[in-house]
Structures are given as C-alpha cells and as structure tokens.
Design an enzyme around this catalytic site. Structure first.
Site, short mmCIF file in Angstrom:
data_model
loop_
_atom_site.label_atom_id
_atom_site.label_comp_id
_atom_site.label_asym_id
_atom_site.label_seq_id
_atom_site.Cartn_x
_atom_site.Cartn_y
_atom_site.Cartn_z
N THR A 90 0.82 -1.22 0.00
CA THR A 90 0.00 0.00 0.00
C THR A 90 0.85 1.27 0.00
O THR A 90 2.05 1.24 0.27
CB THR A 90 -0.93 0.03 1.24
OG1 THR A 90 -0.14 0.08 2.43
CG2 THR A 90 -1.85 -1.18 1.28
N ASP A 91 0.16 2.37 -0.29
CA ASP A 91 0.81 3.67 -0.24
C ASP A 91 0.48 4.34 1.10
O ASP A 91 -0.09 3.71 1.99
CB ASP A 91 0.40 4.54 -1.44
CG ASP A 91 -1.10 4.84 -1.48
OD1 ASP A 91 -1.81 4.66 -0.45
OD2 ASP A 91 -1.58 5.26 -2.55
N ALA A 92 0.78 5.60 1.22
CA ALA A 92 0.56 6.34 2.48
C ALA A 92 -0.92 6.45 2.84
O ALA A 92 -1.24 6.74 4.00
CB ALA A 92 1.18 7.73 2.37
N TYR A 93 -1.81 6.21 1.90
CA TYR A 93 -3.25 6.34 2.16
C TYR A 93 -3.91 4.99 2.46
O TYR A 93 -5.12 4.92 2.62
CB TYR A 93 -3.93 6.99 0.95
CG TYR A 93 -3.35 8.34 0.64
CD1 TYR A 93 -3.62 9.45 1.45
CD2 TYR A 93 -2.48 8.52 -0.43
CE1 TYR A 93 -3.05 10.68 1.20
CE2 TYR A 93 -1.91 9.74 -0.71
CZ TYR A 93 -2.20 10.82 0.11
OH TYR A 93 -1.63 12.03 -0.15
N VAL A 144 -4.13 2.45 0.42
CA VAL A 144 -4.68 1.79 -0.77
C VAL A 144 -3.53 1.10 -1.51
O VAL A 144 -2.37 1.49 -1.38
CB VAL A 144 -5.43 2.77 -1.71
CG1 VAL A 144 -6.62 3.41 -1.00
CG2 VAL A 144 -4.52 3.83 -2.27
#
Length: 138
Positions: A14-17, A19
């Site tokens: 995932t990324d920082a959000y 997702v």
C-alpha cells in the site's frame, strides 16, 4: 483453463493512504502468469535453459477501484489469444469478499531467444502447452 489465487493486501503493498500501490497489482499479475504457465507444464527456468523466454511486450491495465490494506483479492489469469508469434493473457483482480472489480488487464508476450531475437513461429513446446490454456471465459 484459468488460474486463480488469493492474495492478502499487506502494508508493503500500500501507499501512504492505505490503498494498494499500482506496482503491487503488476507484481500479483506477473505471479498469476507464471503460475498459469506452471499449471500448463511450462517451467520458465527450463525454457530459458532451452533458449526461450516470453517477455511482456505490451500491457493494458484498467484500474476500476482500489483495494485496501488487509483486503483479500483474487487474481484470475487465462490465455485470451495465441497467434504464431504472440500470447495474450487476460487478467482480473477482484475483492474476495465483495466481488468488486479492481483491475482488468491484458498482457501481450512473445517468444524470444536468450539474445532477444524474436521467434517468427511460436516454439512447439510453448504452442502445444499454451493451447491447453485457451480461452478465457468471462
């Protein structure tokens, strides 16, 4: 014939959000293509020893919705088309719990020798085994 496997979404995917990062989908789809080849009796390491590789030459990936941290996704892989020089893999990624579609993709590959030269005709070892994998059923 199609190959399916389920993958849990980890923090590293995932990324920082929270997702799924787009590259994680590509990694899972590569895993699906390799495992489908294995299922059809094509060991990619053995093929390389026999001067055959099947690199991706074109990809079309449509992102429909985002998977999120701790989701379970199902990666489906099948062979959509087999021509004298090209193999087209069809792939989908869905949410295992809801069935929501995250990705629809097509990957085109060709057969080349270890020096990167295109085989003008699909080597028989590939053709005979890949024909067993045709066709995708939507």
């Amino acid at each position: 014939m199609k190959h399916e496997f389920t993958q849990r979404v980890y923090y590293a995917d995932t990324d920082a959000y929270g997702v799924v990062w787009h590259g994680a989908y590509l990694r899972w789809m590569e895993q699906g293509r390799v495992e489908l080849c294995d299922k059809l009796g094509l060991d990619l390491v053995e093929l390389k020893k026999n001067d055959i590789a099947i690199p991706v030459t074109n990809m079309n990936v449509r992102y429909k919705s985002s998977a999120k941290l701790d989701d379970r996704v199902v990666i489906e892989t099948c062979i959509k088309e087999l021509t004298p020089i090209r193999i087209t893999f069809g792939q989908k990624i869905r949410n295992a719990q809801t069935g929501a579609l995250h990705i629809i993709a097509e990957f085109e590959t060709v057969a080349v020798n270890n020096e990167g030269r295109l085989y003008r005709e699909m080597p028989e070892v590939l053709k005979s085994k890949l024909e067993k994998g045709l066709l995708c059923r939507d």
